[in-house]
Design an enzyme around this catalytic site. Structure first.
Site, PDB file in Angstrom:
ATOM      1  CG  ASP A 204      -1.855   1.009   1.169  1.00 25.27           C
ATOM      2  OD1 ASP A 204      -2.715   1.143   0.254  1.00 25.27           O
ATOM      3  OD2 ASP A 204      -1.881   1.959   2.271  1.00 25.27           O
ATOM      4  CD  GLU A 256      15.399 -13.465   4.888  1.00 24.51           C
ATOM      5  OE1 GLU A 256      14.581 -14.278   5.838  1.00 24.51           O
ATOM      6  OE2 GLU A 256      15.982 -12.473   5.100  1.00 24.51           O
TER       7      GLU A 256
HETATM    8  C1  NOJ Z   1      -4.456   3.038  -0.836  1.00 22.97           C
HETATM    9  C2  NOJ Z   1      -5.629   1.962  -0.468  1.00 22.97           C
HETATM   10  O1  NOJ Z   1      -5.762   1.358  -1.865  1.00 22.97           O
HETATM   11  C3  NOJ Z   1      -6.636   2.993  -0.134  1.00 22.97           C
HETATM   12  O2  NOJ Z   1      -7.787   2.069   0.028  1.00 22.97           O
HETATM   13  C4  NOJ Z   1      -6.324   3.258   1.192  1.00 22.97           C
HETATM   14  O3  NOJ Z   1      -7.428   4.360   1.546  1.00 22.97           O
HETATM   15  C5  NOJ Z   1      -4.974   4.209   1.115  1.00 22.97           C
HETATM   16  N1  NOJ Z   1      -4.012   3.849   0.330  1.00 22.97           N
HETATM   17  C6  NOJ Z   1      -4.543   4.461   2.456  1.00 22.97           C
HETATM   18  O4  NOJ Z   1      -3.921   3.433   3.305  1.00 22.97           O
END
Ligand code: NOJ
Length: 546
Positions: A204, A256
């Site tokens: 993310d 790993e």
């Molecule tokens: C990107 C994610 O896809 C989204 O859903 C989220 O709100 C933000 N990152 C924050 O983590």
């Protein structure tokens, strides 16, 4: 594709937005039990892997993207033992499992943030996050002008006077990736899950971890559609070069473990060159290609994005990935069903431009699926896309849950419209999403007219979007030309995209307003709609054997 190439170079990865996929325990929210019960469906659909949105312990301020404990599963979704069983069973079905990892921020309820709050200004506990004094005489102004992706300032002030950074909601404080403990902790979390059998991670906000040490104000903003070629801007918190050190270390962790574990970066980069920097041999394996998702339904635009992506990723030896929808963007049949030049993406206010022609949107979505699945590399399918689900645009305001709705002062409805629980069977809500006798309604209401869109209704109906996806995915697996590799553009009139893949495969997409005669072929493998008299209608695509 070479039979020895690692799976992730050509995989079709199905995105499971866990809250909305399948509810096993009847509380109206999807869960691990629900995913386990639907593995046979995923196998018969023909996907290679599933990416599961965050399932960790979380107060759910951003539906799991605010993680309180990365080594626990939230009780809403299940337990670590159930996650282990899911991984095992998915593997028995030949499906790999990729959870989401959220390294940019934690929940404000994470033990580290709680400790930081308790320890006060100047404490080592605060160094794991980004705390600063404010500007102005009494420090009552935020430390800089950064804004939260969900609206409003990216800083919140505590009663003790200090401010902390959150590029998303205030419940999602940003970690300080200059801190060695933060780096060690995430490597340990990766090992925790790798040793439980996961095949990789979706990362993310992979481009957000490193902040400019001096936290300067933002550079001047450019207008999105000013007609100038997009160039990389030195930004104080997006896509900073130092972020690649983090991923070099993560790659060593993945290596790993036996088998081909892999990472996919959610990285928003200004240019294909910048994106390619994430997927070098000693870095991550793949990255989402949002340029494809953001291209308009226009032959020139699509071809440019395809060429630029293949050229840049190819130059570093990485496969491309293709994606049309996800849990942050308006579902593509609804984007394609309107006369707009540009598609809506997360963090841009959702303002439907003109009336929706859903029939047109679905026709284009079907053609887009055949285009996407014919391209070299891997592809992502967002749950419900294989059912042709549109965006739910009329959710009542009082059910909206995306933090964007509150943070924007009720001016942006946010992303709930693409997150409505998916319909499996039956004539009315919950359409098999929750089991018989469920104690609660689905967490977002499903439209009254989804009976014809359920998996049950579409299964066996040759004309359905589901059977189109199923056939395409099975053909794609079997056909030696598809998946990883290269493509050649074939001569075609303006408005038609025709691409060849070796051996013996052609995909034609008609984006013009006129019917187009199918080029020479030995057989028609699949078409996105009925082809009459050898003519491909506007907004249709065909796969041909040549
Ligand atoms: C990107 C994610 O896809 C989204 O859903 C989220 O709100 C933000 N990152 C924050 O983590």
């Amino acid at each position: 594709m070479s039979p020895t190439a690692p799976w992730w170079r050509s995989a079709v990865i199905y995105q499971v937005y866990i809250r909305s996929f399948a509810d096993g325990n009847g509380d109206g929210v999807g869960d691990i039990a629900g995913i386990r019960s639907r593995l046979p469906y995923l196998k018969s659909l023909g996907v290679d892997a599933i990416w599961i949105n965050p399932w960790y312990k979380s107060p759910m301020a951003d539906h799991g993207y605010d993680v309180a404990d990365f080594r626990e599963i939230d009780p809403l979704f299940g337990t670590v033992a159930e996650a282990e069983r899911l991984i095992e069973e998915a593997h028995e079905h030949g499906i790999r499992v990729i959870p989401d990892i959220v390294p940019n921020h934690t929940s404000d309820r994470h033990a580290w943030f709680q400790a930081a709050l308790a320890a006060g200004p100047g404490s080592p506990e605060r160094e794991r996050y980004v705390f600063r004094e404010g500007r102005g005489e009494d420090g009552s102004l935020p430390p800089n002008d950064w804004v939260s992706c969900f609206g409003g300032p990216a800083w919140t002030r505590l009663p003790d006077g200090e401010w902390y950074l959150h590029l998303f909601a205030p419940q999602q404080p940003d970690l300080n990736w200059q801190h060695p403990e933060v780096r060690r902790e995430f490597e340990s979390i990766l090992r925790f899950w790798f040793s439980r059998g996961v095949d990789g991670f979706r990362i993310d906000v992979a481009h957000g971890l490193i902040k400019h040490p001096e936290l300067p104000d933002l550079p001047a903003r450019r207008e999105p559609d000013d007609g100038q070629p997009w160039q990389h801007v030195d930004h104080p918190h997006w896509d900073r070069d130092e972020v690649h050190d983090v991923y070099r270390a993560w790659r060593r962790v993945a290596d790993e473990f036996p088998g081909d574990r892999s990472f996919v970066a959610e990285a928003w980069a200004d240019t294909p060159e910048r994106l390619a920097a994430y997927v070098r041999e000693d870095g991550l394996h793949t990255a989402f290609n949002f340029d494809f998702l953001m291209a308009s339904w226009d032959p020139k635009d699509l071809r440019t994005v395809i060429d630029d992506s293949l050229a840049m990723l190819g130059s570093v030896g990485a496969p491309a990935t293709w994606v049309l929808s996800n849990h942050d963007v308006v579902r593509h049949p609804s984007r394609y069903g309107r006369k707009v030049a540009r598609r809506w993406v997360a963090n841009e206010r959702y303002e439907p431009a003109g009336p929706l022609d859903l029939e047109l949107g679905i026709r284009r979505a079907r053609a887009a699926a055949l285009l996407m699945l014919a391209l070299p590399g891997g592809a992502y399918v967002y749950q419900g896309e294989e059912l042709g689900l549109p965006e739910v645009e009329d959710l009542p305001e009082d059910v909206l849950q995306d933090p964007v709705w509150e943070r924007s002062g009720h001016t942006d409805r946010g992303r709930d419209g693409c997150r409505v629980p998916i319909p499996w069977a039956g004539r009315r809500a919950p359409y098999g999403f929750s089991p018989e006798g469920a104690t609660a309604a689905p967490w977002l209401p499903q439209p009254a007219d989804w009976a014809s869109r359920t998996v049950e209704a579409q299964t066996g109906d040759e004309t359905s979007v589901l059977e189109l996806y199923r056939t395409a995915l099975h053909l794609r697996r079997e056909h030696p030309a598809l998946g990883d590799g290269t493509l050649t553009w074939l001569d075609a009139p303006e408005g038609v995209l025709a691409l060849g893949r070796d051996p013996g495969f052609v995909c034609v997409v008609n984006l013009s307003a006129e019917p187009y005669p199918l080029p020479d072929h030995t057989s028609v493998l699949l078409t996105s709609g009925p082809v009459e008299n050898g003519l491909l209608a506007p907004d249709q695509a065909a796969w041909l054997a040549v």
